[in-house]
Design a protein around this motif. Structure first.
Motif, PDB file in Angstrom:
ATOM      1  N   LEU A  50       1.014  -1.211  -0.111  1.00 29.51           N
ATOM      2  CA  LEU A  50      -0.021   0.083  -0.109  1.00 29.51           C
ATOM      3  C   LEU A  50       1.032   1.174   0.172  1.00 29.51           C
ATOM      4  N   LEU A  51       1.914   1.176   0.723  1.00 32.80           N
ATOM      5  CA  LEU A  51       2.853   2.346   0.952  1.00 32.80           C
ATOM      6  C   LEU A  51       3.758   2.517  -0.519  1.00 32.80           C
ATOM      7  N   LEU A  52       4.030   1.490  -1.257  1.00 29.84           N
ATOM      8  CA  LEU A  52       4.358   1.468  -2.649  1.00 29.84           C
ATOM      9  C   LEU A  52       3.391   1.904  -3.772  1.00 29.84           C
ATOM     10  N   TRP A  53       2.196   1.610  -3.373  1.00 29.73           N
ATOM     11  CA  TRP A  53       1.256   2.132  -4.289  1.00 29.73           C
ATOM     12  C   TRP A  53       1.086   3.661  -4.158  1.00 29.73           C
ATOM     13  N   ALA A  54       1.013   4.142  -2.855  1.00 30.67           N
ATOM     14  CA  ALA A  54       0.764   5.509  -2.481  1.00 30.67           C
ATOM     15  C   ALA A  54       1.930   6.336  -2.912  1.00 30.67           C
ATOM     16  N   LEU A  55       3.350   5.758  -2.878  1.00 29.51           N
ATOM     17  CA  LEU A  55       4.363   6.716  -3.167  1.00 29.51           C
ATOM     18  C   LEU A  55       4.677   6.682  -4.587  1.00 29.51           C
TER      19      LEU A  55
END
Length: 199
Positions: A50-55
């Motif tokens: 989710l962090l990778l997707w948001a960044l």
């Protein structure tokens, strides 16, 4: 174990010695020693992706940051581990678990190198068949990559890889198979009884 395998095992064990506490704890989590560990694995992987997707970073940036994180961890962890894990707390069960993990890693490494040698010996023996099969496999992977989001695909692969050891450890596949077998058998039994009554 052959002499060569024993030598590879001893080298791997020696190389992983500074990481032994972390490896034992990770093995406990991955093999689901506690019932809430699968939830921890799923939440951790989901939060990471989710962090990778948001960044929304580029592939090069992601790889560079992953390399930087690995480098920092490799440099910092051996010093920090002395404060996190006391050598006095290390016991025979943990040593046995560490040796089991090292053995499994040795077998995995041998299996991967065996597959690698088999593939490239097949290339020399049956080059046309090898090229055809490899081309079809790579085209299938390329097709899957075009229809599925790459981040979603990596998320699913990571989730399966991290949950699979626990599934094996807890015999979940056997339990699911047994459950579905019982359900199918009960349905057939009811169907037979219904047919007997109608006759």
């Amino acid at each position: 174990m052959s002499v060569e395998q024993k030598r590879a095992y001893n080298k791997l064990k020696h190389d992983l010695e500074p990481w032994r506490n972390l490896i034992v704890h990770l093995d406990s989590v991955i093999s689901w020693e506690k019932n809430y560990y699968p939830a921890i694995i799923a939440v951790t992987i989901s939060a990471f992706y989710l962090l990778l997707w948001a960044l929304d970073m580029s592939t090069v940036t992601t790889l560079a940051l992953a390399g930087l994180f690995s480098l920092a961890l490799d440099y910092i962890y051996p010093s920090v581990s002395r404060f996190l894990f006391s050598p006095d707390n290390w016991n025979g069960n943990q040593e046995e678990q560490f040796e089991r993990v090292c053995t499994q890693l040795c077998y995995l490494k041998a299996a991967l190198s065996g597959w690698y040698e088999y593939l490239f010996s097949a290339k020399e023996r049956k080059s046309t068949l090898f090229v055809t099969i490899m081309s079809l496999t790579l085209l299938t992977l390329a097709w899957i990559g075009t229809i599925l989001n790459n981040l979603l695909l990596m998320y699913m692969i990571t989730m399966v890889m991290c949950l699979y050891p626990g599934v094996l450890q807890k015999n979940m596949l056997y339990k699911v198979k047994e459950y579905f077998g019982l359900v199918v058998n009960s349905k057939f039994q009811k169907l037979r009884e219904k047919n007997k009554k109608s006759d």
